[in-house]
Write an enzyme that holds these catalytic residues in place. Structure first.
Site, PDB file in Angstrom:
ATOM      1  N   ARG A  49       7.174  18.733  30.039  1.00 49.75           N
ATOM      2  CA  ARG A  49       7.492  18.455  31.443  1.00 49.75           C
ATOM      3  C   ARG A  49       8.734  19.214  31.894  1.00 49.75           C
ATOM      4  NH1 ARG A  49       4.580  14.197  30.250  1.00 49.75           N
ATOM      5  NH2 ARG A  49       6.112  12.959  29.132  1.00 49.75           N
ATOM      6  N   HIS A  53       9.068  21.437  35.179  1.00 51.37           N
ATOM      7  CA  HIS A  53      10.115  21.205  36.177  1.00 51.37           C
ATOM      8  C   HIS A  53      10.989  22.442  36.345  1.00 51.37           C
ATOM      9  CE1 HIS A  53      10.123  16.531  36.371  1.00 51.37           C
ATOM     10  NE2 HIS A  53       8.898  17.008  36.214  1.00 51.37           N
ATOM     11  N   ASN A  82      14.645  14.355  37.317  1.00 54.91           N
ATOM     12  CA  ASN A  82      14.918  14.865  35.975  1.00 54.91           C
ATOM     13  C   ASN A  82      15.783  13.942  35.131  1.00 54.91           C
ATOM     14  OD1 ASN A  82      13.519  17.285  36.539  1.00 54.91           O
ATOM     15  ND2 ASN A  82      15.340  18.193  37.454  1.00 54.91           N
ATOM     16  N   HIS A 181       0.074  14.696  30.983  1.00 53.45           N
ATOM     17  CA  HIS A 181       0.405  13.269  31.044  1.00 53.45           C
ATOM     18  C   HIS A 181      -0.348  12.481  29.981  1.00 53.45           C
ATOM     19  CE1 HIS A 181       2.101  13.109  35.444  1.00 53.45           C
ATOM     20  NE2 HIS A 181       2.842  13.807  34.598  1.00 53.45           N
TER      21      HIS A 181
END
Length: 309
Positions: A49, A53, A82, A181
């Site tokens: 992730r 990001h 974050n 996910h």
């Protein structure tokens, strides 16, 4: 282990970029990541992730790794999207320190993060692929740009499609990357009252309500972590899509994928054909890792991933 060849990448990036300048770099990153993920599988999901990001804000330039500077100017890293959600910063820094000891001022933090995301996928799903490298590190990090570029967990499918399209990614690639996910967890505060969504499986919604107590009006209180994929929370696979079709998507931005006529068909294919999803995941990760990269003389090679030189 499934090895899928990289198909799409920015032409300025290439596989084996450090073959002469730092031949040990990928093995160093791999060992560092595997050791950390063996201790805590959630770190692997956090690193994947983190790469996403990073790439969606200013491109894949390692700007998400930068700490806030003096004078109170906040970085991407401190944005609520974050912090505290992203994990694995210390793993990237450890890999960087090990690399600097053998190849000083050679390997970018942006490339280390791309390698680490691949190695997390390998450790947690036996999904391996070649990572084109040659990224340079950015010198700028802007707190507010996270809000402008990262889709929130309350996004609808249409909003997600539009957001990913701005980064050059298709609706199919958006659904495919959402499969990350399958691992990791999310704080209750990230999905709020999603347990009241009528499209959710009733037992799943009741379990969410029991796990996530309503926060007190004055703030504070517990904020538990909930697995993003309750079926195989520590294994990267297509079970995430199976869970969505059963009404067990943790985030609004997950469950919305089966409520939209365009994205629903991609969910169905990914749920039924695991190997197909894996191949698409690899291609989408490589393509995402090429978004707005800095190369050549652009940017810099940081000595520490947390601070500009």
């Amino acid at each position: 282990m499934l090895l899928v060849p990289a198909v799409y990448s920015d032409p300025s990036l290439k596989v084996g970029f450090y073959k002469r300048s730092c031949p040990a770099v990928e093995s160093i990153v791999r060992r560092t990541v595997r050791r950390a993920v063996s201790r805590n599988p959630g770190i692997g999901g956090g690193i994947i992730r983190m790469h996403f990001h990073d790439c969606f804000v200013r491109g894949c330039d390692g700007s998400v790794l930068l700490k806030s500077g003096p004078g109170g100017k906040q970085s991407e890293r401190d944005h609520p999207a974050n912090n505290p959600g992203l994990r694995g910063f210390e793993v990237i820094e450890e890999a960087k320190n090990r690399i600097e000891s053998v190849c000083p001022n050679t390997v970018s933090c942006a490339d280390i993060l791309a390698f680490a995301a691949r190695d997390s996928s390998s450790k947690l799903g036996r999904i391996n692929y070649a990572v084109p490298a040659g990224r340079r590190d950015g010198r700028v990090t802007v707190f507010d740009e996270v809000t402008d570029n990262l889709p929130p967990p309350t996004s609808t499918a249409d909003q997600l499609v539009a957001n990913f399209a701005r980064k050059g990614l298709s609706a199919d690639e958006m659904v495919t990357l959402s499969g990350a996910h399958s691992i990791g967890a999310s704080h209750c505060s990230s999905f709020g009252t999603h347990d009241q969504d009528p499209s959710l499986d009733r037992k799943f919604a009741a379990a969410l309500k029991a796990t996530c107590p309503r926060p007190p009006r004055n703030g504070g209180g517990r904020d538990p972590l909930v697995p993003l994929d309750s079926a195989t929370p520590n294994w990267l696979d297509n079970k995430y899509y199976v869970e969505l079709t059963a009404g067990r998507g943790l985030l609004t931005s997950d469950q919305t994928l089966v409520e939209n006529s365009l994205t629903r068909k991609y969910v169905a294919v990914n749920a039924r054909y695991g190997a197909t999803w894996t191949a698409k995941y690899v291609k989408a990760m490589v393509k995402m890792g090429s978004i707005d990269v800095l190369t050549g003389s652009q940017g810099e090679i940081r000595s520490s991933c947390s601070f500009v030189n």
